[in-house]
Design a protein around this motif. Structure first.
Motif, short mmCIF file in Angstrom:
data_model
loop_
_atom_site.label_atom_id
_atom_site.label_comp_id
_atom_site.label_asym_id
_atom_site.label_seq_id
_atom_site.Cartn_x
_atom_site.Cartn_y
_atom_site.Cartn_z
N LEU A 72 0.89 -1.23 0.05
CA LEU A 72 0.01 0.08 -0.07
C LEU A 72 1.03 1.37 -0.15
O LEU A 72 0.64 2.08 -0.68
N ARG A 73 1.97 1.29 0.68
CA ARG A 73 2.90 2.23 0.82
C ARG A 73 3.33 2.50 -0.61
O ARG A 73 3.40 3.74 -1.30
N ARG A 133 0.42 3.79 -2.88
CA ARG A 133 0.00 5.18 -2.74
C ARG A 133 1.05 6.13 -3.17
O ARG A 133 0.70 7.31 -3.52
N SER A 134 2.32 5.79 -3.57
CA SER A 134 3.44 6.42 -3.99
C SER A 134 3.29 6.86 -5.44
O SER A 134 3.91 7.71 -5.89
N ALA A 190 0.84 8.28 -6.67
CA ALA A 190 -0.09 9.34 -6.69
C ALA A 190 0.67 10.60 -7.68
O ALA A 190 2.17 10.70 -7.40
N TYR A 204 -2.52 8.66 -11.22
CA TYR A 204 -1.69 7.84 -10.67
C TYR A 204 -0.73 7.18 -11.99
O TYR A 204 -1.26 7.36 -12.89
N LEU A 235 -6.93 -0.31 -4.42
CA LEU A 235 -7.07 0.39 -3.09
C LEU A 235 -8.78 -0.11 -2.49
O LEU A 235 -8.90 -0.43 -1.31
N GLU A 262 -9.46 -0.07 1.05
CA GLU A 262 -8.73 1.37 1.51
C GLU A 262 -9.39 2.38 0.78
O GLU A 262 -10.01 2.21 -0.40
#
Length: 734
Positions: free
Chosen positions: A438-439, A442-443, A445, A450, A479, A484
């Motif tokens: 997930l990290r 999300r990075s 973005a 995205y 996600l 999430e």
């Protein structure tokens, strides 16, 4: 359905303007000019291929358009003008083959008009080119004054085109230059093949290997030398074409790849792309190459003296090359498309059809850039392609294909299209490092969307994190699958709808060309985020765009008129279903998909193509989304299960390699049919070992993470293997 215009009519009505100027690249027709700039090569080809003896006015206008490239200060022509006719500074060079084509075209104009002054000028221009080439030892490019070498390499096409031009301009008297050129041409010989390029030292450029287009030009050049009495030239012309026929064939869809390596294998080669002459690492099929092949094979087959054993192969080559031209003809608007490509599961295994030539050098004709990746859409209509194909097709009208007969009506199986929930539970603890993934996810973005990776400026062939439609779909899907929240949903929707074009389709980014592929990604992202009624979304135009992508054969292509296949038929079907719409010719679509089915239970990407997991997933998914039960599901399940390897993954076809992306399609195909792999536990282990150290996923254990596509595959497949993914989600979100 009415037939399209002949290629000659398309060129005259859409490619040429009123002054017979030629833009470099069109979209579907003259209303959609992709690259309005004009090249000297295209202007010369137009004069060489388009006018006939009675086309006096056209010859005059084409000659005037060619004259606009004349350099007022130095011998020769500029090679690039903008849409207004102003010269581009980078066109102030002298490429020998292009300058020779211009001289040849001027000679053609003189022949058609009976103007001896033009004939004399054309020979003088060619003599100037020849003198510079010999003085500088066959360079690839000179400066504007032809006194300084800009590129010392020796591409085969330079020598071949110079021979053809010299032969045309000196048909009776001969040319001393041709003797030197023949010796030069012989240096490219590599067994039955020819090297595409020589290094500045005169050695073979082994990274470039063999190229289809330059081989065809060399065959034409040897044919010309044979007619002038050159011993062995006819045999060489035939042998290098047979090499293309035997080593460059695309087994799945027909036609010929544009290249093979030094050992005559078609493969993806990142080393050659990054450390050799600039090029895409991916082989592709170019329609222009097929036009040259058809011309060369016809010519070689008609020569006196070639090995009679080559005759059948040359005939087959000519027929297949012409068939590829016809397959790539727009059945409504006319004109021919640029080509077709593929993703590769391994360096030598082409799998997923790709309607783009990706990772081409920046500023390639007709290209677009998404972050650090430049690509050329294959549904563009390049001037060079139209004009070379014209030399083969002429006034022939290519008859549109027809949909297969629907011989096996399918049983209805209502599809609920319920995307309101994604999973029935979380993945089992410890399968993967979910937090780390997930990290990483999300990075990626970037602005309102995205990118494919979290990296701003990666080296090698890794993509950067520039936002694009394709990646947004996968990030949003993962996600939601991992329960999430999607940050800034209004912003994401704004970014998605900014990529809709006036034609109703969506591009990879704002202002980039519409594709079925990117339209699917944008629409499904919007639907699952609750944006189907967004005020910025022109739904009706989107539906109209998708419906225009259906071909007479019943399937859908990646753009209006573009050749159809199971892959893009699936994407178009899912998008229409997501919007509450249907294909206009639904029975023809179903018949086309069923024609892709093979006796082994799998499906090929086109009727007659061998079964693979990609096409099987796509055809089965499209039928399910249409509310139909695929035929003989037990046979399809048995075939898919039989592809699992002892390691746990799946081969993408019976005789193919184990493939990460192919495994996802096998798992998804089984899941949609209510089944799982024979060894589910091994399959789970096989996927989980592919999580990389940075949290993302790759196609092989222990290698750098790749893109959000690989992450999507892992997350969605693991949920399916645990029986936790909503079946409708598995069908619609791919």
């Amino acid at each position: 359905m009415t037939s399209p215009p002949s290629l000659r009519a398309f060129v005259r009505e859409h490619l040429l303007d009123e002054e017979a100027r030629v833009p470099a690249v069109l979209g579907r027709d003259r209303a959609d000019v992709i690259a309005p700039d004009r090249t000297l090569r295209d202007a010369a080809l137009a004069l060489l291929t388009l006018p006939g003896p009675d086309d006096t006015d056209l010859t005059r206008r084409l000659t005037r358009a060619l004259r606009e490239f004349d350099d007022p200060d130095l011998p020769g022509s500029r090679e690039l003008l903008d849409v207004t006719g102003a010269p581009h500074p980078i066109g102030d060079v002298r490429t020998p083959s292009v300058q020779a084509l211009a001289a040849w075209a001027l000679h053609r104009a003189g022949t058609l008009s009976g103007d001896d002054t033009l004939l004399t000028e054309a020979r003088r221009r060619l003599d100037h080119v020849v003198e510079a080439v010999l003085r500088h030892d066959w360079p690839a490019r000179l400066d504007r004054s032809a006194t300084m070498v800009l590129d010392e390499a020796g591409p085969l096409q330079e020598t071949a085109v110079l021979i053809l031009a010299a032969d045309a301009l000196h048909p009776q008297t001969g040319s001393a230059f041709l003797d030197a050129a023949a010796e030069r041409l012989d240096r490219y010989t590599h067994g039955d093949a020819v090297w595409d390029c020589l290094t500045p030292r005169g050695a073979p450029d082994t990274l470039r290997g063999h190229r289809t287009g330059s081989a065809a030009l060399a065959a034409l050049a040897w044919a010309a030398l044979h007619r002038r009495g050159r011993a062995g030239a006819a045999d060489r012309a035939g042998r290098i074409l047979v090499h293309v026929h035997e080593h460059h064939q695309h087994v799945g869809t027909g036609g010929y790849w544009d290249r093979s390596s030094a050992d005559s294998v078609v493969r993806v080669d990142a080393v050659a792309a990054l450390h050799g002459r600039p090029d895409s690492p991916f082989p592709a099929k170019f329609v222009a190459d097929h036009a040259l092949l058809a011309l060369a094979a016809r010519t070689a087959a008609a020569l006196d003296g070639p090995d009679t054993d080559d005759g059948p192969a040359l005939k087959a080559l000519a027929q297949e090359a012409e068939a590829e031209l016809e397959r790539n003809t727009d059945p409504v608007a006319g004109g021919v498309f640029h080509g077709q490509g593929s993703w590769f599961s391994t360096p030598v295994d082409p799998t997923v059809p790709l309607a783009r030539h990706v990772m081409v050098p920046p500023r390639t004709t007709g290209s677009f850039a998404v972050g650090n990746t430049t690509y050329v859409p294959f549904h563009g209509k390049h001037a060079r392609t139209q004009l070379l194909a014209l030399a083969v097709l002429g006034d022939r009208v290519v008859a549109p294909g027809a949909a297969p007969e629907l011989v096996e009506p399918l049983q209805p199986d209502p599809f609920d299209n319920d995307l309101g929930h994604v999973t029935t539970g979380r993945l089992s603890e410890g399968l993967i490092d979910t937090g780390h993934y997930l990290r990483w996810l999300r990075s990626t973005a970037s602005g309102l969307g995205y990118g494919l990776t979290p990296y701003r400026s990666p080296l090698g062939l890794r993509s950067d994190r520039t936002a694009q439609t394709f990646s947004v779909l996968h990030v949003v899907s993962d996600l939601l699958a991992l329960d999430e929240p999607v940050p800034n949903t209004p912003g994401v929707l704004t970014g998605v709808f900014a990529t809709q074009n006036p034609d109703g389709g969506f591009g990879e980014q704002p202002a980039l060309p519409s594709e079925t592929f990117t339209t699917y990604c944008a629409v499904l992202t919007a639907v699952v985020l609750g944006g189907a009624d967004h005020p910025d979304f022109d739904r009706d135009a989107c539906v109209a765009f998708l419906r225009s992508c259906q071909r007479p054969e019943g399937g859908f292509g990646n753009a209006p008129g573009f050749p159809c296949d199971a892959w893009h038929s699936h994407l178009a079907t899912l998008t229409l279903v997501a919007l509450g719409a249907r294909p206009e010719r639904e029975d023809d679509l179903v018949a086309y998909l069923l024609a892709c089915r093979n006796p082994d239970g799998g499906y090929g990407n086109r009727p007659g193509s061998p079964s693979d997991t990609f096409a099987t997933f796509r055809a089965v998914g499209a039928l399910i989304a249409l509310g139909l039960r695929p035929p003989h599901c037990d046979e399809t399940v048995l075939w898919l299960r039989g592809l699992q390897t002892g390691a746990g993954g799946f081969r993408y076809r019976t005789d193919g390699a184990e493939s990460f992306v192919g495994s996802y399609h096998a798992i998804g195909g089984l899941y949609m049919l209510g089944a799982l792999p024979a060894d589910t536990e091994a399959c789970v282990r096989w996927i989980t070992t592919r999580q990389s150290a940075d949290g993302g996923f790759s196609r092989a254990p222990g290698t750098p993470s790749e893109t959000t596509d690989e992450g999507f595959i892992a997350i969605q497949a693991l949920h399916m293997l645990e029986g936790k993914l909503n079946r409708s989600w598995a069908v619609m979100m791919t």
